[in-house]
Structure formats: C-alpha cells, structure tokens
Design a protein around this motif. Structure first.
Motif: not given
Length: 445
Positions: A40-43, A106-113, A115-119, A124-128
């Motif tokens: 999950a972290c790699i992806a 301000f919108a990392p979760i919305q952006i990364m959603a 790209y992927a389905d896995d919560v 992890k992508a949003a934090v990065y």
C-alpha cells in the motif's frame, strides 16, 4: 563524429548523465526502503509521485523552451536575449508553483482518490503529497539556473549540486522513514520531507555556484520585468506548443497511472517497482538528450545548417545503438533486480514481465526523448512536436490502455505494452520530420 562534437557532447552530456544515474540509483535505494513498508505504501507513494511529475514535466517544458532560446542566443552572442529568455519563462512558471502547491496542501485526498480505490493507498499517498508541496519552488529554481549554467559551458556545476542533493535525500530517507534515536519513525511522511529538504539543498548550492560563475564570466543578467513585444511573441511561439504538448503528455502518463491504480494494489505496486530501473535506463541517455538540444541549437543559432544536420544524424546513430544495448541489459538483469525488494513472489514475477515490455519499447522511448525532445525542438519546431505528443498519447496510448485494461481485462504487463505502442507512432512521425529538414531554423531574432 568529429573531435569537436565528441568533446562538446562529453562536456555537456557526461555530468548530466552521471547526475541522473546517481539520482536514479539512489532512488532505487529509496524504493527498497519504502518497499519494506508494504504494498500500500509502495503504491501510494508511486501514485503520488505521478501527480508531482505532472508539475515537474510541465515546468520542465517551460525550462526546455527557455533552453532553446538561451542556446541560440548564446550562439548569437546576444546577452540581452539570454537574460530575457531566463526571466520571462521563470516568472511564468511561478503560476504553476502556486497552483500545484495549493492543490497538494488542501485537496490531497480528493486528488489521490482519482488514482486508486484502496482507502489505505489513498491515505498514504495524500500524506506524502501534502508534505511534498513545499518542494515545488526550490525544484523549479534549480531547473532554470541549471539550464543557464549548462549553456554557459558549466554543466558540471549543477551535476555537483545534484549529487550532493541525492546523497542528502538518501541519508534523510533512512533517518526519517525508519527513525533513529530521537528522530521518530515517519514512513511516507519521512520520504516526502527528505525529498523536500534535498530540493532545498540543491537549490542553494546551484544558486551560489551560479552567482560565482556569473561574476567570473562578467555576465550581468540583472532581473527584469520589461520585455520587448517582439521577444514575447517569439518566446510564445516556442513556449506555448512545448507547454501544451508536455502537459498533455504528462496528463496522459497520469491517466496511465489511473489505469494501473484501479487494477489493484499489488499490480500497481509491481508497476511502481519498475520505475527505478526505468529511471536508470532512461537516465543513461538523459544527458545526450540535453546535449542534443544545446549542440544542435548552437549550430542553428550560428546559421551553420550543414553542421547542425551532421550533428543530428550523429545523435540518431548514438541513440538507436545505445537504446538497443540498454534494452537487452534490462531484460537480462530483471530477474536479479526484483530480488532486491521485500515483496511477494507474485509481485516479483509481474515486475519481470513489465520490465520485458519496457525493454522492447525502450529504444523508441529514448529516440523520442533525444531526437523529438532535443534535436527537432532545437530549431523551434515545437508546434509539430506538440501534435506528435498529443496524437501518440491521447490518440493511441490512452485508448489502448483503457481498452486492454477494462474491455479485454488483460494483465498489467500487457496493458503497459499496448499503451506503450504510442512510442512507435511518435518515432515514425519524428523520422519523417527529421528527414524533411523543416526543423532547421534559426529562432534567435
């Protein structure tokens, strides 16, 4: 190749190649560290990296346009043209710095959603991504100053800064990802913070080296906000097509990441494991690509078309030969490469198949990078190359990717192979343009 060509190629390409290879090699070490944190972290970091690459590629397009103008004005010995070619694109790129910084913060979760389905992967992508936002400005300033230094025949200086930054990034990754002593374990946050600090370090070194070199060569290049209408029009003719083309190309690459991300966490992780070796392979010819634009651009700026044509053919021979050799090496070493990662055997097997597909299309990829992105654009042939990039990515790659993934439901290595066929379409068009010689223009007016 004559002696003058070989010397100029070595002086420009070698430092850039060494810097890029070291960066890619240490990125491999980073990936091994991140790999121990799970799929999950790699992806997640891989997908977040695709979004940040949209910024990097877009700004690199602006830098490339600046480089075309700077190289020809250097050839024409026009210092005012060099100054204006540096500052106008730099100011324009700040628009993208502000936009991407705000989006990442301000919108990392919305952006990364997207790209992927896995919560967990999205989280992890949003934090990065949120931490990574701080490094956008240092990144663009380094790009611009490094381009100017290379055109001042000081390609070794940004390479030195790059090496220091890469080593800094690797050491900080080890400290911040896993923690050491009083430093807490920060995982994906640590990876992003290490990247940002290394960008800042590189920027500071490059700026100091440039200030010293500017004084040594008696260059002024005082900041300016006043540009002639003629220059702005000329710059726009060069910049606009490159910017549109590279942005749409990078957006296409992000669409590929969306395809991979929705195929599942494990396939996406396997694709992410491919990126470091891809970076090393392409990095081996990255310096040649940069040198091609500068060397051929200098000849065109000096109105020596015969020399520019001879240099272009030399770059074709060099690129094709090196591309075939490196592709074979990737195939041979791939079974050993995947053993470096602490992942499931199934993920390793998938990665080997993806690398085989990459090796097959590698020569076409680097031909497009060196000839399409360097030689052909050195004469200001940016509108045509924009059309080539758009046709290849959006007319061939993206449709084939979606069809192979969601209609035929093929495994990820076949999806990667089919969408990569767009590289051969671009090669065919680029060869036609190269042979026509329509790209051989002096734009330093």
């Amino acid at each position: 190749m004559d002696k003058e060509f070989k010397k100029k190629l070595t002086d420009i390409a070698l430092p850039i190649t060494v810097q890029t290879l070291m960066h890619s090699s240490l990125s491999l070490i980073d990936q091994i560290m991140i790999g121990s944190l799970g799929s999950a972290c790699i992806a997640g970091i891989g997908l977040a990296g695709k979004f940040t690459s949209l910024f990097s590629v877009t700004v690199s397009a602006i830098v490339a346009a600046a480089g075309i103008l700077i190289s020809q004005y250097v050839g024409a010995k026009n210092e005012r043209g060099v100054r204006d070619s540096f500052y106008l694109p730099l100011y324009f790129s700040l628009i993208f710095v502000v936009g991407f910084t705000l989006a990442s913060l301000f919108a990392p979760i919305q952006i990364m959603a997207f790209y992927a389905d896995d919560v967990e992967t999205i989280s992890k992508a949003a934090v990065y991504l949120r931490w990574r936002a701080v490094g956008y400005f240092p990144e663009i300033l380094t790009m611009f100053v490094s381009t100017l230094l290379r055109n001042m025949n000081r390609a070794k200086l940004p390479a030195v800064a790059g090496v220091v930054a890469i080593i800094t990034n690797t050491l900080l990754n080890w400290l911040l990802i896993f923690g050491f002593g009083p430093i807490p374990r920060m995982e994906e946050s640590g990876a992003a913070i290490a990247t940002v600090i290394s960008h800042i370090v590189e920027m500071l070194i490059v700026v100091v080296l440039f200030a010293r070199e500017k004084k040594r060569q008696n260059l002024f290049l005082h900041p300016t906000v006043s540009f002639s209408t003629e220059f702005v029009k000329n710059a726009a003719v060069i910049l606009a097509p490159i910017l549109v083309g590279e942005f749409l190309w990078s957006l296409g690459e992000n669409m590929y990441a969306v395809i991979y991300g929705h195929l599942g966490t494990e396939p996406c992780a396997a694709m992410t494991l491919m990126y470091p070796i891809q970076g090393i392979a392409i990095g081996a010819l990255c310096g040649v690509s940069a040198a091609s634009g500068i060397i051929v651009g200098n000849s065109l700026g000096a109105n020596d078309d015969k020399k520019a044509w001879s240099q272009a053919i030399d770059f074709v021979r060099l690129t094709v030969t090196a591309g075939i050799i490196i592709g074979v090496i990737v195939c041979v070493l791939s079974p050993f490469y995947v053993k470096l990662f602490n992942v499931a055997p199934e993920t390793r097997a998938v990665t080997i198949k993806i690398l085989a597909a990459f090796a097959f299309v590698f020569t076409a990829k680097v031909f497009n990078m060196v000839i399409g992105g360097g030689v052909l654009q050195s004469g200001g042939q940016t509108k045509f190359m924009t059309a080539v990039n758009i046709i290849g990515t959006w007319g061939v790659g993206v449709p084939l990717g979606f069809v192979s993934a969601y209609f035929f439901k093929l495994p990820i290595w076949w999806v990667y192979f089919f969408l990569s066929l767009e590289e051969f379409v671009r090669v065919g068009i680029s060869i036609w343009l190269l042979k026509s010689r329509r790209w051989m223009k002096n734009v330093a007016v």
